[in-house]
Design a protein around this motif. Structure first.
Motif, short mmCIF file in Angstrom:
data_model
loop_
_atom_site.label_atom_id
_atom_site.label_comp_id
_atom_site.label_asym_id
_atom_site.label_seq_id
_atom_site.Cartn_x
_atom_site.Cartn_y
_atom_site.Cartn_z
N LEU A 261 10.11 -9.72 2.16
CA LEU A 261 8.75 -10.06 2.55
C LEU A 261 8.63 -10.21 4.06
N ALA A 262 9.68 -10.72 4.70
CA ALA A 262 9.66 -10.82 6.15
C ALA A 262 9.65 -9.42 6.78
N SER A 263 10.35 -8.47 6.16
CA SER A 263 10.42 -7.11 6.72
C SER A 263 9.16 -6.32 6.48
N LEU A 264 8.32 -6.74 5.55
CA LEU A 264 7.09 -6.00 5.24
C LEU A 264 5.98 -6.23 6.26
N GLU A 265 6.18 -7.17 7.17
CA GLU A 265 5.19 -7.46 8.22
C GLU A 265 3.81 -7.71 7.62
N CYS A 266 3.80 -8.61 6.64
CA CYS A 266 2.56 -8.88 5.92
C CYS A 266 2.01 -10.26 6.22
N GLY A 267 2.48 -10.89 7.30
CA GLY A 267 2.01 -12.22 7.60
C GLY A 267 2.35 -13.20 6.50
N PHE A 268 3.59 -13.12 6.00
CA PHE A 268 4.00 -13.91 4.83
C PHE A 268 4.10 -15.39 5.18
N VAL A 269 3.42 -16.23 4.38
CA VAL A 269 3.44 -17.68 4.55
C VAL A 269 3.83 -18.33 3.23
N PRO A 270 5.10 -18.74 3.07
CA PRO A 270 5.49 -19.47 1.87
C PRO A 270 5.15 -20.95 2.02
N ALA A 271 4.84 -21.60 0.91
CA ALA A 271 4.51 -23.02 0.94
C ALA A 271 5.09 -23.70 -0.30
N CYS A 272 5.54 -24.92 -0.13
CA CYS A 272 6.11 -25.70 -1.24
C CYS A 272 5.21 -26.91 -1.52
N SER A 273 4.92 -27.12 -2.78
CA SER A 273 4.08 -28.26 -3.15
C SER A 273 4.85 -29.56 -3.16
N GLU A 274 6.21 -29.48 -3.25
CA GLU A 274 7.06 -30.66 -3.20
C GLU A 274 8.01 -30.54 -2.01
N ASN A 275 8.20 -31.64 -1.29
CA ASN A 275 9.08 -31.64 -0.12
C ASN A 275 10.37 -32.38 -0.44
N SER A 276 11.02 -31.97 -1.53
CA SER A 276 12.18 -32.71 -2.02
C SER A 276 13.50 -32.19 -1.45
N ASN A 277 13.47 -31.10 -0.67
CA ASN A 277 14.71 -30.47 -0.25
C ASN A 277 14.78 -30.30 1.26
N GLY A 278 14.03 -31.12 1.98
CA GLY A 278 14.02 -30.98 3.43
C GLY A 278 13.32 -29.74 3.91
N TRP A 279 12.39 -29.24 3.14
CA TRP A 279 11.65 -28.01 3.49
C TRP A 279 10.87 -28.23 4.77
N ARG A 280 10.99 -27.28 5.72
CA ARG A 280 10.34 -27.41 7.01
C ARG A 280 9.14 -26.48 7.18
N GLY A 281 8.84 -25.72 6.14
CA GLY A 281 7.69 -24.82 6.22
C GLY A 281 6.41 -25.52 5.80
N GLU A 282 5.41 -24.72 5.40
CA GLU A 282 4.13 -25.28 4.98
C GLU A 282 4.29 -26.07 3.68
N CYS A 283 3.58 -27.18 3.59
CA CYS A 283 3.65 -28.04 2.40
C CYS A 283 2.25 -28.20 1.80
N GLY A 284 2.24 -28.41 0.48
CA GLY A 284 0.99 -28.63 -0.23
C GLY A 284 0.66 -27.51 -1.18
N LEU A 285 -0.43 -27.67 -1.91
CA LEU A 285 -0.88 -26.60 -2.80
C LEU A 285 -1.25 -25.39 -1.96
N ILE A 286 -1.02 -24.21 -2.50
CA ILE A 286 -1.23 -23.00 -1.71
C ILE A 286 -2.69 -22.85 -1.27
N THR A 287 -3.61 -23.32 -2.09
CA THR A 287 -5.03 -23.26 -1.70
C THR A 287 -5.31 -24.16 -0.50
N ASP A 288 -4.63 -25.32 -0.43
CA ASP A 288 -4.81 -26.21 0.72
C ASP A 288 -4.24 -25.57 1.98
N VAL A 289 -3.13 -24.86 1.83
CA VAL A 289 -2.51 -24.20 2.98
C VAL A 289 -3.43 -23.09 3.50
N VAL A 290 -3.98 -22.29 2.59
CA VAL A 290 -4.90 -21.23 2.99
C VAL A 290 -6.12 -21.82 3.70
#
Length: 332
Positions: free
Chosen positions: A254-283
């Motif tokens: 997905l990173a190589s596809l140059e599609c502006g990929f934005v992953p998001a996690c609804s739970e921050n249980s693993n030290g995730w440093r990316g976007e957090c929350g429901l995907i609709t909230d992130v959008v």
């Protein structure tokens, strides 16, 4: 007996036998009507009977409440004609309505089964002959040893391979066989299709906004791969929602596809440093004015419905929102 079914406002007429549903008859004649599950669960093919009579196979009253059926609404995937009919299509796309490929059944052999996350599996099949489909479409795969089938979207684009991303549900008749190893390389599986209207509208110049979750990545990945293969310069962004970082997959591609990929996690249980929350909230947080986009949404029904509500609230016209709800028939 056969009856004439006329679709308005597009002025298309087809002949339909009483033993077949109106939707299947349209498929066989190359008419691509809006549809989703084909099993009376999702309401994507809901239309209004202007004149005539139908008989309905079993369906969910969530898709077609009794009061709507009494008013004249029907589900084309469940409706058999009992007279000549005139039907008003509520959802249709004149750009693709004549572009259907009649479904067919072919045999395939299992190439591989692999685990992508704790509950999503990759299944790759080799068709016995080239199997043409449009990126974003799906097929029905027959469950071994039964007359039942399950529907899954292709993640690839070429006709010589069928690649799927399938979520395992407890009690799932098909996904359970992937999880317990019952389906192995070399096994034969019958596949029927292609189906689906979750496809790119090539005439549109608008920016593309993809929103997905879970195994809903499959058809979106097919669309993104096709955009790269065609050299398309349409601007695009892909927002993908998962529960935890461990539920993310296919990240390098997905990173190589140059599609502006934005992953998001609804739970921050693993030290995730990316976007957090429901995907609709992130959008909602990251996207500004999106009134002029073509939006493609795919995933579990609650996510799809929330995304559609967000898009409409931000001014995206209903006609520019394309979605695929991944309903499940897993045994309880």
């Amino acid at each position: 007996m056969k009856h004439t079914v006329r679709f308005e406002p597009v002025g298309i007429e087809i002949e339909v036998d009483e033993e077949e549903t109106i939707l299947n008859a349209a498929f066989q004649q190359g008419i691509m009507l809006m549809h989703g599950c084909k099993e009376g669960q999702c309401s994507a093919c809901k239309s209004f009977i202007l004149d005539g009579e139908v008989d309905l196979d079993r369906y969910s009253t969530f898709a077609l409440p009794d009061f709507e059926e009494a008013e004249g609404w029907t589900l084309l995937c469940r409706a058999h004609p009992y007279s000549d009919l005139e039907i008003e299509l509520i959802n249709y796309d004149e750009e693709i309505i004549h572009g259907g490929v009649p479904p067919r059944t072919i045999s395939t052999s299992v190439v591989s089964v692999a685990k992508l996350t704790s509950d999503i599996y990759s299944l790759t099949l080799k068709p016995s002959e080239p199997f043409e489909f449009k990126p974003g479409q799906y097929v029905d795969i027959q469950i071994p040893g039964t007359e039942l089938h399950r529907s899954f979207s292709m993640a690839n684009t070429d006709p010589d391979t069928l690649e799927f991303m399938i979520k395992h549900y407890e009690g799932g008749r098909f996904s359970g066989q992937l999880a317990d190893g019952s389906i192995r390389p070399g096994d034969e599986l019958n596949v029927t299709g292609p189906y689906g209207v979750f496809t790119l509208r090539p005439s549109s110049p608008r920016r593309l906004l993809f929103i997905g979750g879970g195994a809903g990545m499959a058809p979106i990945l097919s669309l993104l791969r096709s955009l790269r293969e065609s050299g398309s310069e349409r601007a695009r962004a892909y927002y993908y929602g998962a529960r935890t970082e461990a539920d993310l997959f296919q990240l390098d591609e997905l990173a190589s596809l140059e599609c502006g990929f934005v992953p998001a996690c609804s739970e921050n249980s693993n030290g995730w440093r990316g976007e957090c929350g429901l995907i609709t909230d992130v959008v909602s947080r990251l996207e500004g004015d999106i009134a002029e986009v073509d939006a493609y949404v795919c995933g579990p029904p609650p996510m799809v419905e929330a995304a559609i509500a967000l898009l409409e609230a931000k001014g995206v016209p209903e006609a520019h929102i394309y979605y695929d709800k991944f309903t499940t028939t897993a045994d309880q």
